[in-house]
Design a protein around this motif. Structure first.
Motif, PDB file in Angstrom:
ATOM      1  N   ILE A 189      18.522  50.503 -40.215  1.00  0.00           N
ATOM      2  CA  ILE A 189      18.360  51.933 -40.477  1.00  0.00           C
ATOM      3  C   ILE A 189      17.933  52.614 -39.184  1.00  0.00           C
ATOM      4  O   ILE A 189      16.975  52.192 -38.551  1.00  0.00           O
ATOM      5  N   GLU A 190      18.667  53.678 -38.799  1.00  0.00           N
ATOM      6  CA  GLU A 190      18.308  54.417 -37.593  1.00  0.00           C
ATOM      7  C   GLU A 190      18.047  55.876 -37.937  1.00  0.00           C
ATOM      8  O   GLU A 190      18.530  56.380 -38.954  1.00  0.00           O
ATOM      9  N   PRO A 191      17.261  56.566 -37.117  1.00  0.00           N
ATOM     10  CA  PRO A 191      17.000  57.986 -37.376  1.00  0.00           C
ATOM     11  C   PRO A 191      18.288  58.793 -37.227  1.00  0.00           C
ATOM     12  O   PRO A 191      19.147  58.470 -36.416  1.00  0.00           O
ATOM     13  N   LEU A 192      18.394  59.848 -38.017  1.00  0.00           N
ATOM     14  CA  LEU A 192      19.554  60.726 -37.945  1.00  0.00           C
ATOM     15  C   LEU A 192      19.425  61.641 -36.736  1.00  0.00           C
ATOM     16  O   LEU A 192      18.459  62.382 -36.605  1.00  0.00           O
ATOM     17  N   THR A 193      20.409  61.561 -35.834  1.00  0.00           N
ATOM     18  CA  THR A 193      20.496  62.475 -34.695  1.00  0.00           C
ATOM     19  C   THR A 193      21.923  63.008 -34.614  1.00  0.00           C
ATOM     20  O   THR A 193      22.858  62.361 -35.099  1.00  0.00           O
ATOM     21  N   ARG A 194      22.082  64.147 -33.978  1.00  0.00           N
ATOM     22  CA  ARG A 194      23.422  64.734 -33.802  1.00  0.00           C
ATOM     23  C   ARG A 194      24.362  63.759 -33.088  1.00  0.00           C
ATOM     24  O   ARG A 194      25.516  63.602 -33.471  1.00  0.00           O
ATOM     25  N   GLU A 195      23.846  63.132 -32.051  1.00  0.00           N
ATOM     26  CA  GLU A 195      24.681  62.255 -31.236  1.00  0.00           C
ATOM     27  C   GLU A 195      25.118  61.013 -32.012  1.00  0.00           C
ATOM     28  O   GLU A 195      26.288  60.627 -31.986  1.00  0.00           O
ATOM     29  N   ALA A 196      24.187  60.390 -32.707  1.00  0.00           N
ATOM     30  CA  ALA A 196      24.517  59.155 -33.428  1.00  0.00           C
ATOM     31  C   ALA A 196      25.440  59.422 -34.608  1.00  0.00           C
ATOM     32  O   ALA A 196      26.277  58.582 -34.957  1.00  0.00           O
ATOM     33  N   PHE A 197      25.328  60.601 -35.237  1.00  0.00           N
ATOM     34  CA  PHE A 197      26.121  60.911 -36.428  1.00  0.00           C
ATOM     35  C   PHE A 197      27.466  61.547 -36.091  1.00  0.00           C
ATOM     36  O   PHE A 197      28.336  61.664 -36.949  1.00  0.00           O
ATOM     37  N   ALA A 198      27.684  61.949 -34.844  1.00  0.00           N
ATOM     38  CA  ALA A 198      28.894  62.677 -34.441  1.00  0.00           C
ATOM     39  C   ALA A 198      30.212  62.017 -34.871  1.00  0.00           C
ATOM     40  O   ALA A 198      31.146  62.724 -35.251  1.00  0.00           O
ATOM     41  N   PRO A 199      30.350  60.674 -34.861  1.00  0.00           N
ATOM     42  CA  PRO A 199      31.622  60.097 -35.301  1.00  0.00           C
ATOM     43  C   PRO A 199      31.938  60.335 -36.781  1.00  0.00           C
ATOM     44  O   PRO A 199      33.071  60.147 -37.205  1.00  0.00           O
ATOM     45  N   LEU A 229      18.384  57.375 -41.601  1.00  0.00           N
ATOM     46  CA  LEU A 229      17.277  57.973 -42.338  1.00  0.00           C
ATOM     47  C   LEU A 229      17.259  59.453 -41.996  1.00  0.00           C
ATOM     48  O   LEU A 229      17.043  59.833 -40.840  1.00  0.00           O
ATOM     49  N   CYS A 230      17.509  60.283 -42.989  1.00  0.00           N
ATOM     50  CA  CYS A 230      17.554  61.732 -42.811  1.00  0.00           C
ATOM     51  C   CYS A 230      16.216  62.312 -43.260  1.00  0.00           C
ATOM     52  O   CYS A 230      15.707  61.959 -44.324  1.00  0.00           O
ATOM     53  N   GLN A 231      15.681  63.201 -42.469  1.00  0.00           N
ATOM     54  CA  GLN A 231      14.455  63.889 -42.848  1.00  0.00           C
ATOM     55  C   GLN A 231      14.795  65.012 -43.832  1.00  0.00           C
ATOM     56  O   GLN A 231      15.941  65.446 -43.925  1.00  0.00           O
ATOM     57  N   GLY A 232      13.817  65.480 -44.538  1.00  0.00           N
ATOM     58  CA  GLY A 232      14.032  66.492 -45.557  1.00  0.00           C
ATOM     59  C   GLY A 232      14.477  67.842 -45.038  1.00  0.00           C
ATOM     60  O   GLY A 232      14.853  68.723 -45.819  1.00  0.00           O
ATOM     61  N   ASN A 233      14.468  68.026 -43.720  1.00  0.00           N
ATOM     62  CA  ASN A 233      14.960  69.274 -43.117  1.00  0.00           C
ATOM     63  C   ASN A 233      16.304  69.077 -42.424  1.00  0.00           C
ATOM     64  O   ASN A 233      16.723  69.916 -41.645  1.00  0.00           O
ATOM     65  N   GLN A 234      16.973  67.969 -42.713  1.00  0.00           N
ATOM     66  CA  GLN A 234      18.273  67.676 -42.109  1.00  0.00           C
ATOM     67  C   GLN A 234      19.323  67.488 -43.206  1.00  0.00           C
ATOM     68  O   GLN A 234      19.120  66.718 -44.140  1.00  0.00           O
ATOM     69  N   GLY A 235      20.444  68.179 -43.051  1.00  0.00           N
ATOM     70  CA  GLY A 235      21.588  67.956 -43.908  1.00  0.00           C
ATOM     71  C   GLY A 235      22.666  67.239 -43.124  1.00  0.00           C
ATOM     72  O   GLY A 235      22.560  67.087 -41.902  1.00  0.00           O
ATOM     73  N   VAL A 236      23.689  66.786 -43.822  1.00  0.00           N
ATOM     74  CA  VAL A 236      24.830  66.163 -43.163  1.00  0.00           C
ATOM     75  C   VAL A 236      26.116  66.753 -43.717  1.00  0.00           C
ATOM     76  O   VAL A 236      26.172  67.182 -44.869  1.00  0.00           O
TER      77      VAL A 236
END
Length: 170
Positions: free
Chosen positions: A10-20, A115-122
């Motif tokens: 499990i990794e933290p949700l970041t723009r860069e990691a989720f971009a694909p 792992l998405c924080q409660g202030n992050q959507g996808v």
């Protein structure tokens, strides 16, 4: 004899990691933003490419997801080939997303867990494989923006080998 399941990282949700897989929807200095409404509101602009696909239209729904218990076996994945699907948490609780690249059905080693924080959507791009909603802590509501229109828009496939999301401390 029981065989231990291979665990996913499990990794933290970041723009860069989720971009694909699509876009992260969050208030961030990295996002284009500007002041509106006579200086009373900061607009974080165009955070996700909502794609209803040909002949589709964007719809807004609320999904209420029951809290999942970890560790959790991952046995299947789904995708929406005709349009994107955005999830925005409404109660500020963390949640998990499991994703794999668009294309052929995923192999277990293709999976990534965030792992998405409660202030992050996808926003899952059209065709990106993902696990169904994984609320944590308590039953949680999510604002969903996705596609309505002709044609089948949900493919579900079993994984050829189960993986496990490990327990984590929140």
């Amino acid at each position: 004899m029981t065989t231990a399941l291979r665990q996913l990282h499990i990794e933290p949700l970041t723009r860069e990691a989720f971009a694909p897989y699509g876009e992260v929807i969050e208030v961030s200095d990295a996002a284009r933003h500007f002041t509106i409404n006579d200086g009373n509101t900061e607009r974080y602009h165009d955070l996700a490419h909502i794609d209803p696909g040909p002949d589709g239209r964007a719809i807004v729904s609320i999904f209420r997801g029951l809290a999942r218990t970890l560790p959790l076996p991952v046995t299947l994945m789904e995708r929406h080939p005709r349009g994107s699907q955005a999830f925005v948490p409404l109660q500020g609780r963390p949640y998990l997303v499991v994703v794999a690249p668009a294309g052929a059905p995923p192999a277990p080693d293709d999976l990534s867990v965030f792992l998405c924080q409660g202030n992050q959507g996808v926003n899952y791009a059209a065709g990106v494989w993902h696990h169904p909603l994984l609320a944590l802590e308590a039953t949680s509501d999510f604002l969903i923006i996705d596609r309505s229109g002709p044609g089948d828009n949900c493919d579900v496939v079993p994984l050829p080998e189960t993986r496990e999301i490990p327990a984590l401390d929140l």
